[in-house]
Design a protein around this motif. Structure first.
Motif, PDB file in Angstrom:
ATOM      1  N   UNK A   1      55.745   5.954 -77.621  1.00 34.04           N
ATOM      2  CA  UNK A   1      54.460   5.763 -76.842  1.00 34.04           C
ATOM      3  C   UNK A   1      54.253   4.234 -76.763  1.00 34.04           C
ATOM      4  N   UNK A   2      53.326   4.036 -75.530  1.00 34.49           N
ATOM      5  CA  UNK A   2      53.226   2.691 -75.236  1.00 34.49           C
ATOM      6  C   UNK A   2      51.765   2.645 -74.704  1.00 34.49           C
ATOM      7  N   UNK A   3      51.051   1.429 -74.562  1.00 33.88           N
ATOM      8  CA  UNK A   3      49.867   1.297 -73.696  1.00 33.88           C
ATOM      9  C   UNK A   3      49.884   0.056 -73.096  1.00 33.88           C
ATOM     10  N   UNK A   4      48.913  -0.134 -72.087  1.00 29.55           N
ATOM     11  CA  UNK A   4      48.989  -1.429 -71.478  1.00 29.55           C
ATOM     12  C   UNK A   4      48.246  -2.525 -72.314  1.00 29.55           C
ATOM     13  N   UNK A   5      48.865  -3.590 -72.484  1.00 29.04           N
ATOM     14  CA  UNK A   5      48.121  -4.724 -73.352  1.00 29.04           C
ATOM     15  C   UNK A   5      46.813  -5.144 -72.544  1.00 29.04           C
ATOM     16  N   UNK A   6      45.731  -5.192 -73.235  1.00 27.64           N
ATOM     17  CA  UNK A   6      44.368  -5.726 -72.611  1.00 27.64           C
ATOM     18  C   UNK A   6      43.787  -4.468 -71.970  1.00 27.64           C
TER      19      UNK A   6
ATOM     20  N   UNK B   1      47.971   4.979 -71.375  1.00 28.46           N
ATOM     21  CA  UNK B   1      48.820   5.205 -72.206  1.00 28.46           C
ATOM     22  C   UNK B   1      50.245   5.742 -71.599  1.00 28.46           C
ATOM     23  N   UNK B   2      51.209   5.522 -72.253  1.00 30.77           N
ATOM     24  CA  UNK B   2      52.597   6.247 -71.868  1.00 30.77           C
ATOM     25  C   UNK B   2      53.343   6.904 -72.955  1.00 30.77           C
ATOM     26  N   UNK B   3      53.621   8.053 -72.710  1.00 27.29           N
ATOM     27  CA  UNK B   3      54.262   9.003 -73.638  1.00 27.29           C
ATOM     28  C   UNK B   3      55.605   9.367 -73.122  1.00 27.29           C
ATOM     29  N   UNK B   4      56.716   9.255 -74.024  1.00 31.67           N
ATOM     30  CA  UNK B   4      58.046   9.852 -73.514  1.00 31.67           C
ATOM     31  C   UNK B   4      58.791  10.711 -74.291  1.00 31.67           C
ATOM     32  N   UNK B   5      59.270  11.657 -74.304  1.00 29.13           N
ATOM     33  CA  UNK B   5      60.081  12.650 -75.110  1.00 29.13           C
ATOM     34  C   UNK B   5      61.385  13.017 -74.421  1.00 29.13           C
ATOM     35  N   UNK B   6      62.293  12.430 -75.238  1.00 32.12           N
ATOM     36  CA  UNK B   6      63.594  12.569 -74.885  1.00 32.12           C
ATOM     37  C   UNK B   6      64.637  13.522 -75.863  1.00 32.12           C
ATOM     38  N   UNK B   7      65.475  14.123 -75.141  1.00 30.08           N
ATOM     39  CA  UNK B   7      66.263  15.387 -76.328  1.00 30.08           C
ATOM     40  C   UNK B   7      67.624  15.224 -75.733  1.00 30.08           C
ATOM     41  N   UNK B   8      68.639  15.315 -76.724  1.00 29.45           N
ATOM     42  CA  UNK B   8      70.080  15.458 -76.505  1.00 29.45           C
ATOM     43  C   UNK B   8      70.534  16.306 -77.476  1.00 29.45           C
ATOM     44  N   UNK B   9      71.395  17.084 -77.129  1.00 31.83           N
ATOM     45  CA  UNK B   9      72.150  18.292 -77.789  1.00 31.83           C
ATOM     46  C   UNK B   9      73.454  18.663 -77.476  1.00 31.83           C
ATOM     47  N   UNK B  10      74.377  18.278 -78.331  1.00 27.31           N
ATOM     48  CA  UNK B  10      75.667  18.449 -77.894  1.00 27.31           C
ATOM     49  C   UNK B  10      76.194  19.894 -77.513  1.00 27.31           C
TER      50      UNK B  10
ATOM     51  N   UNK C   1      70.379  18.140 -72.113  1.00 30.17           N
ATOM     52  CA  UNK C   1      69.892  16.788 -71.928  1.00 30.17           C
ATOM     53  C   UNK C   1      68.569  16.916 -71.035  1.00 30.17           C
ATOM     54  N   UNK C   2      67.278  16.445 -71.662  1.00 27.03           N
ATOM     55  CA  UNK C   2      65.913  16.468 -71.118  1.00 27.03           C
ATOM     56  C   UNK C   2      65.214  15.281 -71.390  1.00 27.03           C
ATOM     57  N   UNK C   3      64.382  14.635 -70.476  1.00 22.67           N
ATOM     58  CA  UNK C   3      63.505  13.597 -70.634  1.00 22.67           C
ATOM     59  C   UNK C   3      62.053  14.067 -70.008  1.00 22.67           C
ATOM     60  N   UNK C   4      60.921  13.958 -70.658  1.00 25.52           N
ATOM     61  CA  UNK C   4      59.773  14.360 -70.194  1.00 25.52           C
ATOM     62  C   UNK C   4      58.970  13.304 -70.338  1.00 25.52           C
ATOM     63  N   UNK C   5      57.941  12.727 -69.322  1.00 28.46           N
ATOM     64  CA  UNK C   5      57.363  11.691 -69.390  1.00 28.46           C
ATOM     65  C   UNK C   5      55.798  11.693 -69.185  1.00 28.46           C
ATOM     66  N   UNK C   6      55.004  11.270 -69.704  1.00 31.51           N
ATOM     67  CA  UNK C   6      53.551  11.405 -69.336  1.00 31.51           C
ATOM     68  C   UNK C   6      52.840  10.164 -69.232  1.00 31.51           C
ATOM     69  N   UNK C   7      51.828  10.036 -68.329  1.00 34.45           N
ATOM     70  CA  UNK C   7      50.976   8.851 -68.219  1.00 34.45           C
ATOM     71  C   UNK C   7      49.571   9.520 -68.216  1.00 34.45           C
TER      72      UNK C   7
END
Length: 809
Positions: A692-697, A702-711, A733-739
């Motif tokens: 998770x992250x957000x813009x300073x100031x 907000x930004x949310x990122x979920x990443x997955x890897x399974x062999x 393999x998968x990446x989901x991104x939210x703003x």
């Protein structure tokens, strides 16, 4: 390469949006520190310390200490909250880079259920992980807002299907996971074949107050399964609240309130979900019409200060209707690129309807004793019906990039037809009566419970597959008789009763430095179907040394038996195996926790190593999310691995974490003379990340990122024996991104009269499968004209955007 390049415009657009919104400036922050204690002066661990109306927060450590970066130069409010305690709120207006110190005392809540008061009065001991329910709405996944989506990011947990709420834990399958809501066991559907049919899971994230999860080595108070426990408690309202959300995948709403001089309270939620938008990215095109709805409510009557009655009710209807039209899948290797085209006729209609009702009587004469009595009833009516005709063409493609026919078919390898038919029906009924109790003394915490349960299940299976290749039916017959490729026609019924009970004690041992807690217990289970009586002793040890570095250690283990419920009894011919015995697992695990500061912010690093000795196993095969047990076989095996997790404030004020698991699981099927072979869940490496992250100031962005890897997981041809599953699927393999953007909040209320009751309004843009990777969940096998079998991958969903609006009031 095309998939990778095509994602750049999406990323660039999001970055431009973030940058333009953040041009207003980067203001400075201040540092807030302090200590949170109870009224007895004891420090409180895992207290949520959060900025109201902002995504910024932290939790207290074992000493009750916290550190939080807050915006400077403007008034802010900080909320201190912990389950079982009355929240406290403080206001601040700090100057840039100043340091403030505030100590807070939390009082026990009078609105809390008595049993929670008992358990929360001690340290978080045992092999149970507490998960922050505030994270539920931050996950940018297809199951966003669901507890299961959050659980999939934890160490030891793996899933290779974003359409399903099911997950595997440390080498176990979906059926080896216990799920409780308010001490009531929850069951998953029986006839589900694929994730797109599954619909809504039972747990409604809008109603959740606490989430406890154990990936193994759990105590005797939890039931008779071998892999994991998910223990959910629904919220007891303390004031009027509500929420609603709508997106391209469905809508939710919930409300909660008190009345009659605060003696009567209710919390209720309704959900609607449809995957039609997502299913359009699958190779199999057609008319998808999935409709999933459910309604849940918890009603409580506080009869007196020491006694209450509550009712938990749920009704869910999951409908899946599909008319397939065409499918085209490209697969193979660079040396041999292949393509399959299938043209369909027919349709599929599935319906899964469930009801659950439970009445609980809760008596707590004081804060140290709780007696609870529960009566529950569960009913399920499931039907799976389809008739689908398909004609397929298997072609080899031109791979010469300089040719004008590059990517076109140059050779037909086979043609064929298949007809799939099913009329499967299942009705299940489960009734139970149980009692649970807890007693807290100076040195001991006693827990006990007994339960009687009766079950009735009626199952009708009628499914068959006809196949031909180049005009010849499979399997080939010379006598003019047409044989089916596969058929199953059976009726079965099961009426049985189970009785179980447990007793466990947690006590503190005197040591020179630190705190040492030991939990030991025993669990008993009897099932009249096979007249098997089981005893399961379990233990856990937790040690909190008073070292300069904040370490803790734990060791747990014991016997874990899993008696069959129903599916484990059904053989490949549809008959019930009356000789089936409970699967058995002896587990031992050891772990450490280290709490430390980095960049002047708190972090927690957790490591666990485990070993499971498995016996009397029932081998099984997995196709998508359907588990087919081979009840005529038996095996022994093992699972061993290492789980690691680091979580903390990688970005000041918001929690993120990364989980890494390494695991091996093998089994030896009796009588096949092939020794130890990989189990269907044998996945060497599993990695997940939630950031998770957000813009300073401007933390309203907000930004949310979920990443997955399974062999790679084992797989094999249809109708294969376990030892024939020697192939491996590609890794998941998968990446989901939210703003997201906070539009309204209590500190930024709307001036419109009809919006003044809205406390928060958030709009989110989510990008599912950001890199547009084709993940394989299973295979469809076709035959060539030469008699060869080819595995055509069944791909999961591709990249899609989702717009979501959420409000609370």
């Amino acid at each position: 390469m095309k998939n990778i390049l095509s994602v750049y415009p999406v990323i660039f657009s999001i970055l431009c949006l973030l940058w333009s919104s953040g041009l207003s400036g980067q203001s400075s922050n201040a540092t807030l520190t302090g200590k949170v204690t109870g009224t007895d002066g004891e420090p409180l661990e895992l207290v949520n310390v959060a900025l109201r109306d902002y995504p910024i927060g932290t939790t207290t450590n074992r000493q009750g200490e916290y550190l939080l970066r807050i915006p400077a130069g403007k008034p802010v409010r900080v909320v201190f909250s912990l389950i079982g305690y009355t929240p406290e709120e403080r206001s601040f207006n700090a100057s840039a880079e100043s340091r403030l110190k505030t100590d807070v005392i939390l009082k026990l809540s009078q609105e809390v259920i008595g049993e929670v008061t008992v358990t929360e009065s001690r340290k978080n001991i045992g092999n149970v992980m507490k998960v922050d329910p505030r994270m539920l709405n931050n996950l940018p996944t297809i199951g966003g807002g669901s507890v299961e989506a959050l659980i999939k990011t934890l160490p030891g947990v793996s899933s290779n299907n974003e359409l399903s709420a099911q997950y595997s834990v440390r080498g176990g399958n979906f059926d080896e996971n216990l799920v409780y809501v308010n001490d009531i066991e929850i069951y998953r559907p029986f006839l589900i074949r694929a994730g797109q049919q599954e619909g809504l899971s039972f747990i409604n994230g809008d109603l959740v107050s606490s989430i406890d999860f154990s990936a193994g080595g759990f105590s005797a108070k939890y039931g008779d399964k071998m892999s994991s426990v998910l223990d959910i408690k629904y919220r007891r309202p303390v004031e009027f609240k509500g929420s609603a959300s709508i997106s391209m995948l469905g809508a939710t709403a919930h409300a909660e309130d008190l009345s009659l001089n605060r003696k009567f309270s209710y919390i209720a939620g309704i959900r609607y979900k449809t995957n039609r938008y997502l299913l359009g990215t699958l190779d199999e095109q057609g008319e998808y019409d999935p409709r999933f709805t459910d309604f849940q409510t918890q009603v409580t009557w506080q009869h007196s200060e020491h006694f209450d009655l509550s009712f938990l009710g749920n009704i869910a209807q999951n409908d899946y209707y599909f008319i397939p039209r065409q499918r085209e899948t490209t697969f193979g290797t660079w040396q041999t690129p292949l393509n399959t085209e299938i043209y369909f006729e027919g349709s599929e209609r599935d319906r899964f309807t469930t009801w659950l009702g439970a009445i609980s009587a809760n008596y707590y004469p004081n804060n140290d004793l709780n007696l609870k009595f529960i009566a529950s009833a569960y009913s399920a009516a499931e039907s799976e019906t389809y008739d689908v005709l398909g004609e397929y063409y298997l072609n080899e493609l031109e791979r010469n990039m300089s040719s004008e026919e590059f990517g076109d078919s140059i050779l037909n390898l086979g043609v064929g037809t298949f007809l799939n038919h099913a009329r499967n029906y299942l009705d299940a009924r489960v009734f139970s009566l149980s009692h649970r109790g807890a007693l807290n003394t100076d040195k001991h915490l006693f827990n006990w419970g007994v339960q009687a349960q009766v079950e009735g299940i009626d199952n009708t299976l009628n499914e068959w597959i006809y196949r031909d290749s180049t005009g010849y039916s499979l399997p080939y017959s010379e006598n003019g008789k047409v044989d089916l490729y596969y058929s199953l026609n059976s009726k079965s019924s099961l009426q049985s009763a189970r009785f179980s009970g447990f007793f466990q004690d947690t006590w503190q041992l005197p040591v020179k430095t630190g705190n040492l807690y030991i939990t030991s217990g025993i669990r008993a289970h009897y099932w009249d179907f096979n007249r098997e009586f089981l005893i399961s002793p379990r233990f856990s040890i937790s040690y909190y040394p008073e070292w300069e570095r904040n370490f803790s250690f734990k060791l747990s283990g014991g016997w874990y038996h899993q008696p069959a419920f129903f599916k484990e009894l059904v053989s490949r011919t549809g008959e019930i195996n009356t000789e089936n015995k409970a699967q058995r697992s002896f587990q031992v695990l050891a772990g450490t926790d280290l709490i430390f500061n980095a960049w002047d912010r708190p972090f927690r690093y957790t490591t666990e190593v485990y070993y499971k000795n498995l016996s009397r196993l029932t081998p099984y095969q997995v196709d998508n999310v359907r588990i087919r047990y081979l009840s005529d076989l038996s095996s022994k095996g093992y699972a061993a691995g290492l789980d690691m997790k680091i979580n903390g404030e990688f970005v000041s004020g918001v929690q993120s974490w990364a989980s890494l698991s390494v695991m091996r699981t093998r089994e030896d099927v009796a009588g096949d003379n092939h020794g130890f072979i990989p189990r269907p869940t044998d996945q060497l490496v599993n990695f997940s990340l939630f950031f998770q992250d957000y813009l300073p100031g401007n933390p309203t962005w907000e930004m949310h990122l979920a990443a997955f890897y399974g062999s790679r997981l084992p797989t094999g041809p249809p109708k294969a024996e376990p030892w024939q599953n020697v192939f491996r699927m590609p890794p998941y393999r998968r990446i989901d991104l939210g703003v997201s953007k906070v539009l309204l909040s209590s500190t930024r209320p709307s001036q419109h009269r009809w919006l003044k009751q809205v406390k928060d309004a958030i709009i989110s843009l989510e990008v599912f499968n950001l890199l547009n990777i084709n993940n394989t969940v299973s295979y469809f096998w076709v035959s060539s004209s030469y008699g060869d079998m080819f595995a055509v991958p069944n791909y999961l969903t591709g990249r899609k955007l989702n717009l979501k609006l959420s409000i609370t009031f």
